[in-house]
Design an enzyme around this catalytic site. Sequence first.
Site, short mmCIF file in Angstrom:
data_model
loop_
_atom_site.label_atom_id
_atom_site.label_comp_id
_atom_site.label_asym_id
_atom_site.label_seq_id
_atom_site.Cartn_x
_atom_site.Cartn_y
_atom_site.Cartn_z
N GLU A 397 0.81 -1.22 0.00
CA GLU A 397 0.00 0.00 0.00
C GLU A 397 0.85 1.27 0.00
O GLU A 397 0.52 2.26 -0.64
CB GLU A 397 -0.95 0.00 1.21
CG GLU A 397 -2.13 -0.97 1.09
CD GLU A 397 -1.77 -2.44 1.26
OE1 GLU A 397 -0.61 -2.73 1.65
OE2 GLU A 397 -2.62 -3.30 1.00
N ALA A 421 -10.65 -0.72 3.41
CA ALA A 421 -10.20 0.55 3.99
C ALA A 421 -9.23 0.32 5.15
O ALA A 421 -8.33 1.12 5.40
CB ALA A 421 -11.40 1.36 4.48
N ASP A 422 -9.41 -0.82 5.83
CA ASP A 422 -8.55 -1.15 6.97
C ASP A 422 -7.06 -1.15 6.58
O ASP A 422 -6.20 -0.84 7.38
CB ASP A 422 -8.90 -2.54 7.52
CG ASP A 422 -10.39 -2.71 7.74
OD1 ASP A 422 -10.79 -2.80 8.91
OD2 ASP A 422 -11.15 -2.72 6.76
N PHE A 423 -6.79 -1.55 5.33
CA PHE A 423 -5.39 -1.74 4.93
C PHE A 423 -4.68 -0.43 4.60
O PHE A 423 -3.48 -0.43 4.33
CB PHE A 423 -5.30 -2.71 3.74
CG PHE A 423 -5.94 -4.05 4.02
CD1 PHE A 423 -5.93 -4.56 5.32
CD2 PHE A 423 -6.56 -4.77 3.03
CE1 PHE A 423 -6.54 -5.78 5.60
CE2 PHE A 423 -7.16 -5.99 3.30
CZ PHE A 423 -7.16 -6.49 4.59
N HIS A 464 -11.57 -6.06 8.74
CA HIS A 464 -12.27 -5.88 7.46
C HIS A 464 -13.58 -5.13 7.68
O HIS A 464 -14.52 -5.28 6.90
CB HIS A 464 -12.59 -7.24 6.81
CG HIS A 464 -11.38 -7.97 6.29
ND1 HIS A 464 -10.53 -8.65 7.10
CD2 HIS A 464 -10.90 -8.10 5.03
CE1 HIS A 464 -9.56 -9.20 6.37
NE2 HIS A 464 -9.76 -8.86 5.11
#
Length: 658
Positions: A397, A421-423, A464
């Site tokens: 990312e 979005a968590d990542f 997640h």
Amino acid sequence: MRYHVGDFDKDTLLRLYELMLKPRMIEEKMLILLRQGKISKWFSGIGQEAISVGVTAALKSEEYILPMHRNLGVFTTREIPLNRLFSQWQGKASGFTKGRDRSFHFGSQEHKIVGMISHLGPQLGVADGIALADLIKKKKRVTAVFTGEGATSEGDFHEALNVASVWNLPVLFCIENNGYGLSTPTKEQYNCEHLVDRAKGYGMESRIIDGNNILEVYSKVSELCKALRKRPRPVLLEFKTFRMRGHEEASGTKYVPEKLMKQWAKKDPISNYEDFLLGEELLSKKEIEALRSKITDEINTSLELAFNESAMESSSSKELEDVYQSFDYKYIKPNKETKNIRFVDAISEGLKQAMSTHDNLVIMGQDVAEYGGVFKITEGFVKEFGKQRVRNTPICESAIVSAGMGLSINGMKAVVEMQFADFVSSGFNPVVNYLAKVHYRWGQNADVVIRMPCGGGVGAGPFHSQTNEAWFTKTPGLKVVYPAFPIDAKGLLTTAINDPNPVLFFEHKGLYRSIYGDVPENYYTLPLGVASLIKEGQALTIVTYGAGVHWALETLTKMPELEADLIDLRTLQPLDWDAIYASVQKTGKLIILQEDSLFGGVASDIAAQVTEHCFEYLDAPIKRVASLETPVPFAKNLENEYLPKQRFEEALKALQAY
Ligand SMILES: Cc1ncc(C[n+]2csc(CCOP(=O)(O)OP(=O)(O)O)c2C)c(N)n1
């Protein structure tokens, strides 16, 4: 030290000498000014000039170069006027950052230089993006990026090299191995003989270069540049050199063995080269004196200009104005032909139409190409737009967000899909430190949209399910969009892509396949910063966004007697304060519903602002309803308890009754 003249002519040989002498003499002057207290910090590149100069001289002026904190020679070789450099270091208007950032932390499109951010590593991924833009535009160009050996320990180094290799990007990754990262010697920094040994693992070529030998640097890098322009690919270079002064001047060199200092002093890149030129009778003592006096004059005149320049003047409004690049929003009307489609389809359609509208738009993300993304939003895109513009990325990312930055620097637009979005936490640094701050710092925009499939209620557990908009709404420089309906999702996404600023675009996964709506078929836009009043009433005001809008609507169907204003914020940054104030002034009661846990969230800021601006209108304490202060749990019953839906109904009734 041995110098091989090869087929360099006399002019080139002398030019390289002058190019090295200049940064050395500037530094010597800076050290005097530092002692006199006339400048603040100084990171010295003394002893490393051959690398900055040799690499920069090997590039063409239209090729980007990304220097670090010891690369003064890059700036002087690209002929930045010295008075501008000095003004930059003094935080004055003729510099490059209007006094907003220090030393070499700036870029200049005019000089095709992209300076670092303090965090070091993101620079490498930015170089990937710049090179990618050249590759897509079929420009036969090389990008050179610098790093110290210390910063090669950052994950960004690994990510950027891996991406460059997988994508065959024409990047020269230049490691200046100067023995120490602050006080840390190489043996405590990495455990291989040469850092270029790692190139094999990335599947790329590499070279070890004597970083103190200008002719070796210049000839090897020139040769590589030619090769890379013909056949694009990354190469890892390790320049062996030494840091002859402290990390920065104040910190000294006590931890460096005297023996090493003496050994490397003998390898000084300038005095050795000077001796060589004298020995070959290409240069005389007299010519050296004349050159020195010419450079001294230039330094002194430029310093005088910089010292005479008044201190930076500004105002709060001017500072605020520069946080974002101005955006001339163009409304494109939704037409009457509509289709009833799902939230997910509206996003896909908006993205597809944006790809057709902007031929410089690139989509990057994990599994977004043939697979179509885990939510199938980019399904079929490869067929329509090709693999160059719809790019599967490795799992990295940080490098990809940085690459988005690089694309923008080199005139393109990027949409980055976070798989969840968590990542984004794995790419957090470039988002909040690079993209968010770059326009304020040196006027460069970050034309990047980061799509964020977010939210709970889907039984997916702590990693997640998060809705992490508050990580970004508090960072000046970012825009944050969070639609609740298909029609808004499409129109706001097209606008987010048109907007030259970085936008975090939140897409609630729970809405993807459950929410339908009539969506105009044409390419249209909707403005950021305008909330939507989706129900009207006198009794109280409900403010929410995302899935919260649907929870509020559902709750209101159970309370038909309650006539309330329901405001869907749609965008969180910019935020439509006027819509909120107008409603609260009418109803006198406010309840804010947010899916994220309470502390430090959007609801808290709205409550504080309304208290400050509408206190006299309030007939009841403002209520905030949010998720529990825990991570998002997995089991359905636990998640139901975590989410604020039930508590919202109770709080709404209490406010109604107040
Ligand atoms: C993410 C991050 N961690 C730590 C620092 C503090 N820091 C700045 S420069 C530096 C040493 C860098 O060493 P190296 O990459 O070898 O470059 P050199 O200074 O030797 O040229 C450190 C620790 C920082 N700026 N950013």
